[in-house]
Design an enzyme around this catalytic site. Structure first.
Site, short mmCIF file in Angstrom:
data_model
loop_
_atom_site.label_atom_id
_atom_site.label_comp_id
_atom_site.label_asym_id
_atom_site.label_seq_id
_atom_site.Cartn_x
_atom_site.Cartn_y
_atom_site.Cartn_z
N GLU A 12 0.85 -1.20 0.00
CA GLU A 12 0.00 0.00 0.00
C GLU A 12 0.88 1.24 0.00
O GLU A 12 0.93 2.00 0.97
CB GLU A 12 -0.98 -0.06 1.17
CG GLU A 12 -1.91 -1.25 1.01
CD GLU A 12 -3.01 -1.34 2.06
OE1 GLU A 12 -3.39 -0.30 2.60
OE2 GLU A 12 -3.48 -2.47 2.32
N HIS A 62 -13.52 -11.60 7.67
CA HIS A 62 -12.58 -12.16 8.64
C HIS A 62 -11.37 -11.23 8.73
O HIS A 62 -10.42 -11.38 7.96
CB HIS A 62 -12.09 -13.55 8.20
CG HIS A 62 -13.13 -14.63 8.32
ND1 HIS A 62 -12.98 -15.86 7.70
CD2 HIS A 62 -14.29 -14.69 8.99
CE1 HIS A 62 -14.03 -16.63 8.00
NE2 HIS A 62 -14.84 -15.93 8.77
N GLU A 63 -11.41 -10.26 9.62
CA GLU A 63 -10.22 -9.44 9.86
C GLU A 63 -9.37 -10.19 10.89
O GLU A 63 -9.89 -10.62 11.92
CB GLU A 63 -10.62 -8.06 10.38
CG GLU A 63 -9.44 -7.18 10.78
CD GLU A 63 -8.43 -6.95 9.68
OE1 GLU A 63 -8.76 -6.31 8.67
OE2 GLU A 63 -7.27 -7.42 9.82
N GLU A 71 -6.70 -6.97 -2.49
CA GLU A 71 -6.27 -5.58 -2.44
C GLU A 71 -4.82 -5.55 -2.95
O GLU A 71 -4.58 -5.71 -4.13
CB GLU A 71 -6.44 -5.06 -1.02
CG GLU A 71 -6.28 -3.59 -0.86
CD GLU A 71 -6.28 -3.19 0.61
OE1 GLU A 71 -6.81 -2.13 0.91
OE2 GLU A 71 -5.74 -3.93 1.45
N GLU A 100 -9.56 3.16 0.59
CA GLU A 100 -9.52 3.54 2.01
C GLU A 100 -8.54 4.68 2.29
O GLU A 100 -8.77 5.51 3.16
CB GLU A 100 -9.17 2.32 2.88
CG GLU A 100 -7.83 1.71 2.53
CD GLU A 100 -7.47 0.50 3.40
OE1 GLU A 100 -8.06 0.33 4.46
OE2 GLU A 100 -6.57 -0.25 3.01
C1 NOJ Z 1 -7.94 -2.70 5.82
C2 NOJ Z 1 -8.77 -3.10 4.63
O1 NOJ Z 1 -8.12 -2.79 3.44
C3 NOJ Z 1 -10.11 -2.40 4.72
O2 NOJ Z 1 -10.89 -2.68 3.58
C4 NOJ Z 1 -10.80 -2.82 5.99
O3 NOJ Z 1 -12.00 -2.06 6.11
C5 NOJ Z 1 -9.94 -2.55 7.22
N1 NOJ Z 1 -8.62 -3.09 7.05
C6 NOJ Z 1 -10.53 -3.16 8.45
O4 NOJ Z 1 -10.62 -4.56 8.31
CA CA Z 2 -5.72 -2.28 3.21
#
Ligand code: NOJ
Ligand code: CA
Length: 689
Positions: free
Chosen positions: A174, A387-388, A474, A480
Site C-alpha cells: 500500500e 474475517h479481519e 487488495e 480507504e
Molecule cells: C484494511 C482493509 O483494506 C479495509 O478494507 C478494511 O476495512 C480494514 N482493514 C478493516 O478490516
Molecule cells: Ca488495506
C-alpha cells in the site's frame, strides 16, 4: 554495492565465447521468433541467461541459481546433462473474467544440470509472443530438507528505461508508485513496469524500437515473494522475503520448484494488459466444481467506518447493526446489486490496535445473524462475510474450518479477509510462512464452496487459474487511503492497470460519489480513528472518473463503496445498476502508464467502456470495433462536463446518449483528473430499472 559497469561488457564478450559447455542447442525463441533466450555458462560453470528482442540485446547475460545452506550447491560447477525442447498451443477457459478464453502458446526449453555431489537442477524456460517465464526445479538426493539462503536470479537490463514501481517491502504493497529512470530504482516490488528507451512516448523517432516490459512472478504458492534490488547499474537481483531466522525458503524432502520469474514484453503499453502470460504459467484448475463461483456487484457497511462516522466496534456509532444490515440489503435488492458486505460484526474489534483475538463465530449482540441472513435470502441478496485477523494468523488458522462452516450454515459463501497488523513470532506478511497461510485459507474456503477477497494479501501471481475461488484482493493503495491520508493522486488510477493489475484483479472499491465528504464533514458523530486522518481528506478525482474506475480497475467482486444514501436518487448511479461484473472478455484499447487508459469489456451482450486520465485533460478518439458487428447499441455516456476539474469542480458531470455500431469512433473529453464511462446496451435491451 555497485561494481564497475565495464565488468559486464567483459563478461558479455567472454560469455558469448562459451554459449554453453555442451554442443546441444541452448536457445529458445518465442513462437513468432521475436524473442530469443539463450542459456550460458562461464568458466566456473555458473549459469546465466540472456534475452534479445528482434535481435537487439534486451537482458544482458544475467546470473541464475540458488544459494542453499549446509554446503549444498545450487549455483555453480554444474554440468549440463540434457536439454529438451517442447511446445504447446492450447486454449483454456477461466470460469470468470476478465477474459474467459485464453491461449497458452509457448516454446519451452528445459536445461538439466547436475553438480559433482549429485544435485539436480532443471531450468525450465518458456517463451511466449508476449514475454517469458523461467523457474528452478530442484532434486537433491538423500536429504530430508533443503534450506534456501538466497536466490541469485538477476535481470541485467541492456538499456536505461522509464520505470513505474513501488519500493520493495515484505510487509505492504500500500505504497505510492514512483516514476523513475530504471537506474535510480534501488529496490522495487513486482510487477515493476518499464519502457525503453527512456524517452517520452510522444518521441516519434523511436516508436518502433520502444519496448514495454514488466518483471513479476507467477504461481507463488510455496515460496517467499520476490522483490528486486539494484546491485549494479541496471542489474536487478532477486531479494526474497525471509523467515524470522533469515532463511528465505525451506522445503521438506529434497524436491521443490520455485515460482516462475516472468518478463512480459510488448511494443505497446496496453500489450502488457492484454496478455495471459501470468495465468498461463499457473497450474490448471485444481477444484472439482466451479459452478458455485460467481462474480458479483456489492455494497457494504464500510466507508462510514473509514470516514469515522461509524465504528467497527459495538457502541453508539456501531456500523454493523441489524438495522443497518437490513437497510443495505433493501438497497441492494432495489438496485440490481448482488451482495452486501458487513465489517465490524464480530467480537474482537474492541482490541483493535492491540493484541488481536477475533472470534469468527461470535457476532456482536446488536448484529442478529439469524435474522439478517434470513432477510437476505428472502430478498435474493448474498452476504459477504468478513474475517479481519489484525495479522494474527495463528488465531485465524485455529478457527478456520469452524468459521467457514459457520458462515456456510448462514448461506455466506463469499468472505473478505484482512491482515491489517503485524504477524506473530517475527514473521512478515510476504514470507513463505504467510504465502502458505494465504494458500491454506483459499484451499480451506474451497471445501465450503466459499470465495475469497483478501485484503493485505500476498501479491497476485495468477493463482486464480488453479483456485478460481481466489477471486480478488487488495495489494495496493485502495480507496480507504482517501479517507484518512493525503489520498491517491490522479495518476495512481492510471498506473495501477500497468503495474499491480498485471498480476490480477484488485478490490480497489471505487465509486465514492460524495467526493468532498460533504455529508461526513457535518456529521457530529465523526471521530478520527486513524493517525493519518486530516481535515483536508477528499477523493482526488472527478465523479465521472469514479464511475470509469468500475470498468478500468477490474474485479470480479466489484464494489460501489460509498454509503448507500449517497447513491439514492443519484442519476449517475444508473451506471452501476446496468453494470455486470461477470465479464467475458476485455481489451485495453489505449494508454500510457501514469497518463491515461481506455478499456472495453463485454459481459454477455453488454459492453462497458472506461477511460481515465491523470491530472491532465485529454481527448480520446476510440474505435468501437470491439462491439458486435451488425448490432446497434444505445450508448449511455457518463462524462466530465466542460467545467469539471478534479481540484475545483469535481462533481460536475453529464449523461448523454448516442446510437452506435462497431463502425463508429467515439470521442471522449476527459477533464483534469477525470474520466468517462459508457454502457453499450443492444437496442432491444432496456436498462435496469
Ligand atoms: C484494511 C482493509 O483494506 C479495509 O478494507 C478494511 O476495512 C480494514 N482493514 C478493516 O478490516
Ligand atoms: Ca488495506
Amino acid at each position: 554495492m555497485k561494481t564497475s559497469s565495464h565488468l559486464w561488457l567483459l563478461l558479455l564478450s567472454f560469455l558469448s565465447l562459451f554459449p554453453s559447455c555442451t554442443s546441444q542447442q541452448t536457445e529458445v525463441t518465442s513462437p513468432n521468433g521475436h524473442i530469443r533466450l539463450r542459456f550460458l555458462q562461464d568458466e566456473q560453470r555458473q549459469i546465466y541467461y540472456r534475452v534479445d528482442v528482434d535481435d537487439t540485446p534486451f537482458i544482458l547475460p544475467s546470473r541464475l541459481g540458488l544459494k542453499a545452506c549446509g554446503g549444498l550447491n545450487l549455483s555453480d560447477g554444474f554440468a549440463v546433462t540434457a536439454v529438451t525442447h517442447d511446445q504447446l498451443d492450447q486454449q483454456w477457459t477461466m470460469p470468470w473474467g476478465e477474459n474467459k478464453q485464453h491461449r497458452n502458446h509457448y516454446n519451452e526449453m528445459a536445461v538439466q544440470l547436475r553438480d559433482s555431489m549429485g544435485s539436480e537442477l532443471t531450468l525450465r524456460f518458456r517463451l511466449f509472443d508476449d514475454g517469458l517465464g523461467f523457474r528452478y526445479e530442484c532434486r537433491v538426493p538423500g536429504v530430508d530438507s533443503v534450506l534456501i539462503a538466497d536466490e541469485l536470479t538477476q535481470f541485467r537490463l541492456a538499456q536505461e528505461a522509464t520505470s513505474w514501481s513501488i519500493p520493495a517491502s515484505f510487509e505492504t504493497y500500500e505504497l505510492l508508485y514512483r516514476t523513475l529512470p530504471l537506474s535510480q530504482v534501488e529496490t522495487a516490488n513486482t510487477p515493476i513496469t518499464f519502457r525503453t528507451p527512456s524517452v517520452s512516448p510522444s518521441c516519434q523517432a523511436d516508436t518502433t524500437q520502444r519496448i514495454y516490459a514488466s518483471i513479476h512472478e507467477a504461481a507463488l504458492t510455496d515460496y517467499p515473494e520476490m522483490t528486486l534490488q539494484q546491485i549494479d547499474t541496471l542489474c536487478f537481483q532477486a531479494n526474497l522475503a525471509p523467515w524470522p531466522d533469515g532463511i528465505k525458503a525451506r522445503f521438506a524432502g529434497g524436491a521443490f520448484k520455485t515460482p516462475w520469474r516472468t518478463v512480459q514484453i510488448a511494443r505497446e503499453a496496453v500489450g502488457l494488459i492484454n496478455s495471459s502470460l501470468i495465468l498461463n504459467l499457473n497450474e490448471p484448475c485444481a477444484l472439482e466444481t466451479v459452478d458455485w463461483i460467481r462474480p458479483m456487484k456489492y455494497v457494504g457497511v464500510w466507508w462510514s467506518m473509514h470516514l469515522g462516522t461509524e465504528s467497527w466496534v459495538m457502541g453508539d456509532r456501531h456500523g454493523a447493526t441489524t438495522e443497518n444490515a437490513l437497510r443495505y440489503i433493501d438497497f441492494a435488492a432495489q438496485n440490481q446489486i448482488d451482495a452486501v458486505l458487513f465489517e465490524g460484526w464480530n467480537a474482537g474489534w474492541e482490541n483493535w490496535g492491540g493484541s488481536q483475538q477475533f472470534d469468527y463465530t461470535l457476532p456482536f449482540a446488536d448484529f442478529d445473524m439469524e435474522r439478517i441472513s434470513r432477510y437476505a435470502q428472502e430478498k435474493g441478496v448474498r452476504l459477504i462475510g468478513h474475517h479481519e485477523t489484525g495479522g494474527n494468523v495463528i488465531n485465524y488458522e485455529r478457527q478456520l474450518d469452524k468459521s467457514f462452516a459457520w458462515y456456510a450454515h448462514y448461506g455466506v459463501h463469499d468472505v473478505k479477509t484482512g491482515y491489517a497488523g503485524g504477524l506473530p513470532n517475527g514473521h512478515n506478511h510476504h514470507g513463505q510462512y504467510n504465502v502458505r497461510h494465504y494458500r491454506h485459507v483459499v484451499e480451506t474456503a474451497a471445501k465450503y464452496h466459499t470465495t475469497i477477497n483478501a485484503h493485505e494479501p500476498i501479491k497476485d501471481t495468477g493463482i486464480r487459474r488453479t483456485y478460481p475461488n481466489m477471486m480478488t484482493r487488495e495489494g495496493a493503495r485502495g480507496m480507504e487511503w482517501n479517507a484518512w491520508s493525503e489520498g491517491n493522486p490522479p495518476e495512481h488510477h492510471v498506473l495501477l492497470p500497468f503495474t499491480r493489475l498485471l498480476g490480477g484483479p484488485m478490490d480497489y472499491t471505487p465509486g465514492i460519489f460524495d467526493l468532498l465528504y460533504e455529508k461526513a464533514k457535518w456529521n457530529p458523530n465523526r471521530k478520527q480513528w486513524n493517525m493519518k486522518d486530516s481535515k483536508d481528506c477528499r477523493i482526488n478525482t472527478t465523479l465521472a472518473k469514479q464511475i470509469a474506475l468500475w470498468v478500468i480497475l477490474y474485479s470480479p467482486m466489484q464494489m460501489a463503496s460509498d454509503c448507500v444514501e449517497n447513491y439514492d436518487g443519484h442519476p449517475a448511479f444508473q451506471f452501476f445498476r446496468d453494470f455486470d461484473a461477470d465479464c467475458d472478455a476485455s481489451r485495453a484499447l489505449m494508454g500510457e502508464p501514469g497518463e491515461y487508459i481506455a478499456v472495453m469489456r463485454r459481459a454477455g451482450e453488454r459492453y462497458f467502456l472506461g477511460a481515465a486520465t491523470n491530472a491532465e485533460a485529454r481527448t480520446l478518439h476510440l474505435s468501437l470495433s470491439d462491439l458486435q458487428p451488425g448490432v446497434t447499441y444505445e450508448a449511455t455516456i457518463y462524462a466530465d462536463a466542460p467545467e469539471t476539474d478534479w481540484v475545483t469542480n469535481p462533481t460536475a458531470y453529464r449523461i448523454s446518449k448516442q446510437q452506435v455500431t462497431s463502425e463508429h469512433t467515439m470521442t471522449l473529453h476527459l477533464a483534469p483528473g477525470g474520466g468517462a464511462a459508457v454502457t453499450f446496451l443492444p437496442l432491444n435491451e432496456t436498462t435496469n430499472p
